[in-house]
Design an enzyme around this catalytic site. Structure first.
Site, PDB file in Angstrom:
ATOM      1  N   GLU A  60       0.699  -1.283  -0.053  1.00 28.68           N
ATOM      2  CA  GLU A  60       0.070  -0.094  -0.018  1.00 28.68           C
ATOM      3  C   GLU A  60       0.843   1.342  -0.363  1.00 28.68           C
ATOM      4  O   GLU A  60       0.429   2.078  -0.589  1.00 28.68           O
ATOM      5  CB  GLU A  60      -0.959  -0.105   1.329  1.00 28.68           C
ATOM      6  CG  GLU A  60      -2.345  -1.148   1.253  1.00 28.68           C
ATOM      7  CD  GLU A  60      -1.735  -2.277   1.575  1.00 28.68           C
ATOM      8  OE1 GLU A  60      -0.622  -2.390   1.772  1.00 28.68           O
ATOM      9  OE2 GLU A  60      -2.523  -3.265   1.200  1.00 28.68           O
ATOM     10  N   HIS A 129     -11.552  -4.375   8.398  1.00 28.86           N
ATOM     11  CA  HIS A 129     -12.166  -4.332   7.074  1.00 28.86           C
ATOM     12  C   HIS A 129     -13.618  -3.625   7.272  1.00 28.86           C
ATOM     13  O   HIS A 129     -14.368  -4.030   6.586  1.00 28.86           O
ATOM     14  CB  HIS A 129     -12.200  -5.795   6.855  1.00 28.86           C
ATOM     15  CG  HIS A 129     -11.059  -6.625   6.742  1.00 28.86           C
ATOM     16  ND1 HIS A 129     -10.171  -6.835   7.694  1.00 28.86           N
ATOM     17  CD2 HIS A 129     -10.745  -7.067   5.393  1.00 28.86           C
ATOM     18  CE1 HIS A 129      -9.388  -7.543   6.802  1.00 28.86           C
ATOM     19  NE2 HIS A 129      -9.446  -7.739   5.678  1.00 28.86           N
TER      20      HIS A 129
END
Lengths: 322, 390
Positions: A60, A129
């Site tokens: 990322e 999440h």
């Protein structure tokens, strides 16, 4: 017009912006042939090729850092981070570089990236999440933060974000990715950043929300049967204080609803601004309905954590009765 | 448009990845004549069977919506978890990533605690508040189960630092504990991994980074996502860390290969890197359409199954006959069925559970303010339910 889900509306916006401007490129984990973890970029790899829809390594910080370089050199990258919680490794690039570059270079360089991130709870996912990190990025000067609550808004806001000359965190509430459909024009249109939407008008109270919580607010308002003005902020930062102020001065009461934990959630900022601007108009204290100040729990407790229609309705009744 | 193959033109601007070079075969580690106690062999074979059965039932439970969130199953990689844990001792810490059910079971967590965690029930190893990716077991020195790719690798370095510090600085003894830090090949691309390798190399930490190289980081093959994917030893070498490749599809290769590494790390107190070549039979998660590889490729690995290999070996040495294998399979089925039934019967954590374990709790659950309940009981504040609801 087509009847589209939020996922399809975002996909359409990406297709149209990529058709229009070949400086727009997508980077992310499995965004290519796989179409991304939520299939938002489905078909784009086939249509625009591997150089414009780039399957990146699982990294990322690298995805965002590379996008910043691309953007500083004149491209319009639209990187995807798979989940809210995966922003962690990219935080340094976003807040140390992207958000500060215009100021740091006194306007000589800008970072026009749009970081697409599925956010929020409600899909039975665990922590990392299901988070709602909007206030973290709203607190970073130089960063714009957008969160649509409907397919129509998603398309117009995404086009605006991609064309915006500054970095934009574009948070997509995954809970409503496919929850409902809406008429979305085939033609391109923009919804300006920083402009709220009055979802329904009313005189008794103002409810301010954004993202998937807007849907919960609509249910709560219907349940109470009261005349309530619902404002969907759409852009968290810079936010439309003028719309909030006008409404609260009219109604004298306000409830703010968001999924993120209450402490330092963006509701705190709005509440403080209302104090500054509308104090003499208030008939009741501003209330916040928010996530709890704990780590997002696993799915059996998820619906206890997230603000739902009954909690919102209770706050509305308490504020009305004050 | 069909994805074109990686280019061999050194000047090409090619986002498909660098041209694939064939990886060399891992060396053989198992001796020609294997001498291990029969009861150990039977135990390890059973652990592999248990993991396989557990994961098959997990997939069903997920489809039946008994398990929520995400579910990453370990099917195909059983020899790695069992082979690695068989090569260390219970006192050696283990940390892993999110495909963690196999490591938890091999380490000794009960099938009940593991399954109940995924069911989101109170009997789970993290009270049903963590789920599939967060298997923790203090008793068995299992330090998780971590959801962010690569983020556990610096933890592995820290655990090794702690064992060495405790043994040598606090207790004044020679340390010979090792830490197993598992990671997937996707983690090779994360910054945290490289920082951990540098630290471990720099500080002489007794940690073994076991890269479970199943060839795919989610939907991206190693050659499309990682440079030098054919020769991971090069990555370790750049940090002055020794490495070895092991065939992770064979229990004996893993057991003997890892035993050698563990012995060496206990002796030298230096980090090692293991390129553990394996294959996951199923997708990255339950919602993975596996468009990135062919059915033929999957079948080629399934045909040489690690459990099938070990069963064949056990029978060829007359350690088990067909009836014994059948009986063991039945017992394992029973154990997993019991775990499913038990998890089903366990209570869901109540809403009050939301406020536990946020901070240490001298005054009770944390409710987002600094007022402890003893103050509230004196009428100085309101109970959390009213305080927080709406």
């Amino acid at each position: 017009m087509a009847n589209l889900t939020l996922v399809q509306a975002i996909n359409l916006a990406l297709v149209q912006e990529m058709e229009k401007d070949d400086r727009v490129i997508i980077l992310g984990e499995d965004v290519g042939p796989n179409g991304g973890v939520f299939r938002v970029t489905e078909g784009l790899h086939k249509r625009f090729g591997a150089h414009r829809v780039v399957d990146s390594p699982l990294a990322e910080s690298g995805i965002i850092g590379t996008s910043i370089g691309l953007a500083m050199a004149g491209l319009r990258p639209v990187p995807e981070i798979q989940f809210d919680g995966f922003l962690g490794p990219a935080y340094d690039q976003l807040c140390s570089h992207a958000a500060r570059m215009r100021t740091r270079t006194r306007g000589a360089f800008t970072v026009p990236i749009t970081v697409r991130v599925p956010v929020g709870g409600g899909i039975h996912a665990p922590e990392l999440h299901s988070d709602s990190p909007e206030s973290i990025y709203a607190h970073q000067p130089g960063m714009k933060v957008v969160m649509p609550s409907s397919p129509y808004d998603a398309k117009g806001l995404l086009i605006s974000s991609i064309r915006d000359p500054d970095p934009v965190m574009f948070f997509e509430p995954k809970r409503i990715y496919r929850a409902f459909r809406e008429e979305v024009p085939e033609d391109e249109y923009v919804i300006p950043l920083g402009r709220a939407r009055v979802v329904c008008e009313g005189g008794e109270m103002t409810v301010v929300s954004w993202g998937a919580s807007v849907v919960q607010c609509m249910q709560a308002i219907e349940r109470t049967g009261r005349s309530i003005e619902l404002i969907d902020l759409r852009t968290i930062y810079p936010f439309d204080m003028a719309a909030v102020e006008a409404s609260v001065k009219k109604t004298g009461r306000c409830v703010i609803v968001h999924e993120a934990p209450k402490t330092c959630g963006f509701g705190a900022e709005i509440s403080a601004r209302i104090m500054e601007r509308c104090f003499l108009h208030l008939e009741a204290p501003v209330q916040r309905v928010a996530g709890f100040d704990t780590v997002m729990p696993y799915y059996k407790l998820e619906l206890d954590y997230l603000p739902d229609a009954s909690r919102i309705a209770r706050a509305i009744e308490e504020t009305a009765a004050y | 448009m069909r994805p074109s193959p990686p280019s061999t033109d050194a000047r090409a601007f090619d986002v498909h990845g660098v041209a694939e070079k064939p990886a060399t075969q891992p060396p053989r580690h198992a001796p020609a004549e294997i001498r291990l106690p029969a009861e150990s062999l039977t135990k390890w074979f059973r652990e592999m069977l248990l993991i396989r059965e557990f994961e098959v039932r997990c997939m069903q439970a997920y489809q039946d919506k008994k398990i929520g969130g995400f579910c990453h199953v370990y099917i195909g990689q059983e020899a790695v978890a069992v082979g690695c844990t068989s090569a260390v001792e219970p006192r050696d810490p283990i940390v892993t990533a999110y495909r963690d059910h196999g490591h938890a079971l091999a380490r000794g967590m009960s099938a009940r605690a593991c399954m109940a965690e995924m069911f989101g029930k109170i009997g789970g190893c993290a009270k049903g508040k963590g789920g599939s990716m967060h298997m923790f077991d203090r008793e068995h020195n299992l330090f998780g189960g971590h959801g962010i790719v690569g983020a556990q690798t610096p933890l592995g370095a820290g655990l090794a630092f702690a064992t060495k510090y405790e043994d040598e600085v606090i207790n004044g003894e020679r340390s010979n504990r090792v830490t197993l830090c598992f990671l997937g090949d996707g983690a090779l691309n994360q910054g945290a991994f490289h920082e951990a390798m540098n630290l471990a190399g720099l500080f002489n930490l007794p940690v073994i980074f076991v890269c479970e190289n199943n060839g795919y980081s989610m939907g991206t093959s190693i050659h499309r996502g990682t440079t030098m994917g054919h020769d991971l030893a090069a990555k370790a070498a750049s940090y002055g860390i020794e490495s070895v490749a092991i065939d992770g599809m064979d229990f004996f290769e893993v057991h003997f290969g890892m035993s050698k590494v563990v012995t060496e790390v206990r002796r030298s107190s230096r980090p090692w890197f293991v390129d553990m070549r394996c294959y996951r039979y199923k997708g990255h998660s339950m919602s993975d359409p596996r468009k990135y590889r062919t059915r033929e490729e999957e079948e080629s690995y399934e045909a040489d199954d690690p459990i099938g290999r070990m069963e064949k070996w056990m029978r060829s040495r007359s350690l088990m006959d067909e009836a014994a294998v059948k009986a063991m399979q039945k017992a394992v089925r029973e154990e997993v069925r019991d775990a499913l039934n038990w998890s089903e019967s366990q209570p869901v954590p109540g809403i009050g559970e939301l406020h536990h374990d946020v901070f240490v709790e001298p005054f009770g659950p944390y409710t987002g303010t600094s007022a402890p309940p003893m103050l509230r009981e004196r009428g100085l504040s309101v109970p959390w339910r009213q305080e927080h609801a709406p």
